[in-house]
Design a protein around this motif. Structure first.
Motif, PDB file in Angstrom:
ATOM      1  N   UNK A   1       0.847  -1.202   0.000  1.00 39.39           N
ATOM      2  CA  UNK A   1       0.000   0.000   0.000  1.00 39.39           C
ATOM      3  C   UNK A   1       0.888   1.259   0.000  1.00 39.39           C
ATOM      4  N   UNK A   2       1.911   1.262   0.851  1.00 37.39           N
ATOM      5  CA  UNK A   2       2.809   2.421   0.927  1.00 37.39           C
ATOM      6  C   UNK A   2       3.491   2.658  -0.426  1.00 37.39           C
ATOM      7  N   UNK A   3       3.996   1.600  -1.044  1.00 37.13           N
ATOM      8  CA  UNK A   3       4.701   1.727  -2.330  1.00 37.13           C
ATOM      9  C   UNK A   3       3.748   2.219  -3.426  1.00 37.13           C
ATOM     10  N   UNK A   4       2.525   1.663  -3.457  1.00 40.26           N
ATOM     11  CA  UNK A   4       1.572   2.143  -4.476  1.00 40.26           C
ATOM     12  C   UNK A   4       1.320   3.636  -4.293  1.00 40.26           C
TER      13      UNK A   4
ATOM     14  N   UNK B   1      -1.857  -2.181  -5.025  1.00 38.43           N
ATOM     15  CA  UNK B   1      -2.992  -1.946  -4.125  1.00 38.43           C
ATOM     16  C   UNK B   1      -3.799  -3.243  -3.954  1.00 38.43           C
ATOM     17  N   UNK B   2      -4.127  -3.887  -5.065  1.00 40.12           N
ATOM     18  CA  UNK B   2      -4.870  -5.155  -5.008  1.00 40.12           C
ATOM     19  C   UNK B   2      -4.025  -6.253  -4.360  1.00 40.12           C
ATOM     20  N   UNK B   3      -2.716  -6.252  -4.662  1.00 39.46           N
ATOM     21  CA  UNK B   3      -1.817  -7.268  -4.096  1.00 39.46           C
ATOM     22  C   UNK B   3      -1.848  -7.239  -2.570  1.00 39.46           C
ATOM     23  N   UNK B   4      -1.934  -6.027  -2.001  1.00 39.92           N
ATOM     24  CA  UNK B   4      -1.945  -5.900  -0.546  1.00 39.92           C
ATOM     25  C   UNK B   4      -3.062  -6.748   0.067  1.00 39.92           C
ATOM     26  N   UNK B   5      -4.257  -6.667  -0.521  1.00 44.02           N
ATOM     27  CA  UNK B   5      -5.389  -7.427   0.032  1.00 44.02           C
ATOM     28  C   UNK B   5      -5.279  -8.910  -0.305  1.00 44.02           C
ATOM     29  N   UNK B   6      -4.699  -9.193  -1.458  1.00 42.01           N
ATOM     30  CA  UNK B   6      -4.454 -10.581  -1.835  1.00 42.01           C
ATOM     31  C   UNK B   6      -3.494 -11.242  -0.843  1.00 42.01           C
TER      32      UNK B   6
END
Lengths: 308, 308
Positions: free
Chosen positions: A85-88, A127-132
């Motif tokens: 999230x921070x990187x995105x 962003x999606x990866x974070x939740x994945x």
């Protein structure tokens, strides 16, 4: 910046070096470049996510989780979700239509190394990866813990957290320093959302992994709130006085834009005192903890002592 | 486009009108404009999320959920999560660095009505909102169902789903129609990711709310895969032959860009036949269901019969 009683700096140095290596290793596994037309997307995500940054959020998360005996791999993996999230947010923040920055962590920003469209998509995909990541078996097999983690991260990063704070930051820049400019109360609120919310989520997610119930997280959340604000004041001071080469990015942009910051509103000396007071206060919130909170205490001191 | 046995079109018309009203009402509640500097962000989110669009994804989700007797409010709320992802992707897709579109749903795109920075942030905030919605008590109190919903949406929207497909789409545009252009196999894969993954997630999330175990979702996923592809072929045909005013957006951009599409690769006639075949096949996958799947069957037919 001098804070009395600097101890445990070796502890912190080791913890910082370890988490950097671990986060890089996890992102390397999470982002295998596919043999199809998506390759550029994955390469851009790797470029942004691997090798750079202090990894402060994963450090806060793992340091908190460790206090409650959480499995290290699970904590690091969860830390990668917050870091994604921070990187995105950095990728999108650096875009020409946002801060228009050319350098990040001492290398060209994603939209310059690749292109703008790829930068937008790489941010969205991280962003999606974070939740994945949060729903992966490596984090937890407990659906209750998992859904608490998702709730905490979505809240910290969305319109009532980081994204909301970024909107306020854009409005602050337009408003400038004049009569329309933001006052100390509004700048404080802005920063609590823009950086504080995600730092706070990092600490809270460590506690969630440790199965600490909401009422047991109060002191940790107060600690996080105080170091979040201290972090931002220190950032404003570094922007005011720091070394661009060490920072790996352009500095003094806020002053040039006439934007209200803690330094422009308080002056450097009072801002420094305020940051030091917040660090002491943050450490005070940890008084009920013993040795196990030593890394959190060291992080609080590091936040105002760092030179980048 | 003529598909034999068009029945239930009244059923569909009513379902479409109802879901539009419900989704608008939920977004209105989910996005109260705050009395602070975040107001512009919330206004831009409302501008994009309320009032426009066919609401196909919430319709697929609620139609599937209804087959299993799921509470209507829970299904609509979950549909709003998928729609928030869809809306964020449209906002980012329309940006100057992406498709550079000026019109969407018959009104100026978000970056023209507001500004580019606000458009990037409104997309990001809707992205986070989607996951925030999934963990709300209005969706479910069951943490297992909740974490399955999060996993399904993250997968469908991320690098192995929608965002990955969008990257392929950008590469396809650069490649053009020549020897480097995409072949039918690659365009099919691209579309399965770009639009198919989220349509499929919509159907699957309806089944998850209905507590259908993974092995019971096979037919529904096959149905979703086929209508997803039929939807995209119909979109290519509309782009080729449609009415810009009805569509509410610019058309024939793909042909002008020399991009490989189903129509450029197959010709309009064979593309149309392929779409009709896929719709029959999709309906075939529902043969084990009775009356309760009538809306899903009607959606399959609507997908190739719509004029926008």
């Amino acid at each position: 910046m001098a804070i009395e009683g600097v101890v445990g700096s070796d502890v912190l140095g080791e913890a910082l070096a370890l988490i950097r290596e671990e986060v890089d290793r996890h992102f390397d596994v999470l982002l295998p470049v596919p043999d199809d037309a998506r390759a550029r997307l994955f390469e851009a995500m790797r470029y942004a996510a691997i090798g750079g940054g202090k990894r402060l959020r994963p450090l806060l998360l793992t340091a908190t989780a460790q206090m409650y005996g959480v499995n290290r791999e699970a904590a690091v993996r969860t830390g990668c979700a917050v870091e994604a999230i921070h990187v995105y947010s950095l990728i999108h923040d650096d875009l020409p239509c946002m801060d228009d920055d050319a350098m990040r962590h001492g290398q060209p920003t994603v939209h310059l190394e690749y292109d703008e469209a790829t930068a937008v998509l790489a941010g969205d995909a991280l962003h999606a990866l974070a939740f994945d990541i949060l729903v992966s078996p490596q984090v937890t097999s407990d659906p209750f813990v998992r859904s608490e983690l998702v709730a905490c991260l979505a809240k910290g990063s969305g319109m009532d957290g980081m994204a909301g704070g970024q909107m306020m930051d854009i409005v602050a820049e337009e408003a400038g320093e004049g009569d329309d400019g933001f006052d100390l109360h509004t700048v404080t609120r802005l920063q609590q959302l823009k950086t504080g919310a995600l730092l706070s989520a990092s600490v809270e997610m460590g506690a969630i992994l440790g199965r600490v119930p909401p009422e047991g997280r109060t002191h940790l959340k107060s600690y996080a709130r105080d170091i979040g604000l201290a972090f931002q004041i220190a950032d404003d001071l570094l922007d005011h006085e720091g070394d661009e080469e060490l920072a790996g990015k352009a500095l003094r942009k806020d002053a040039d834009a006439g934007k209200a910051t803690f330094v422009s509103l308080l002056g450097a000396e009072r801002a420094r005192e305020q940051a030091e007071m917040l660090v002491r206060q943050a450490i005070g919130h940890l008084s009920s903890y013993g040795e196990e909170a030593e890394v959190l205490r060291a992080i609080a001191r590091y936040i105002v002592e760092r030179d980048r």
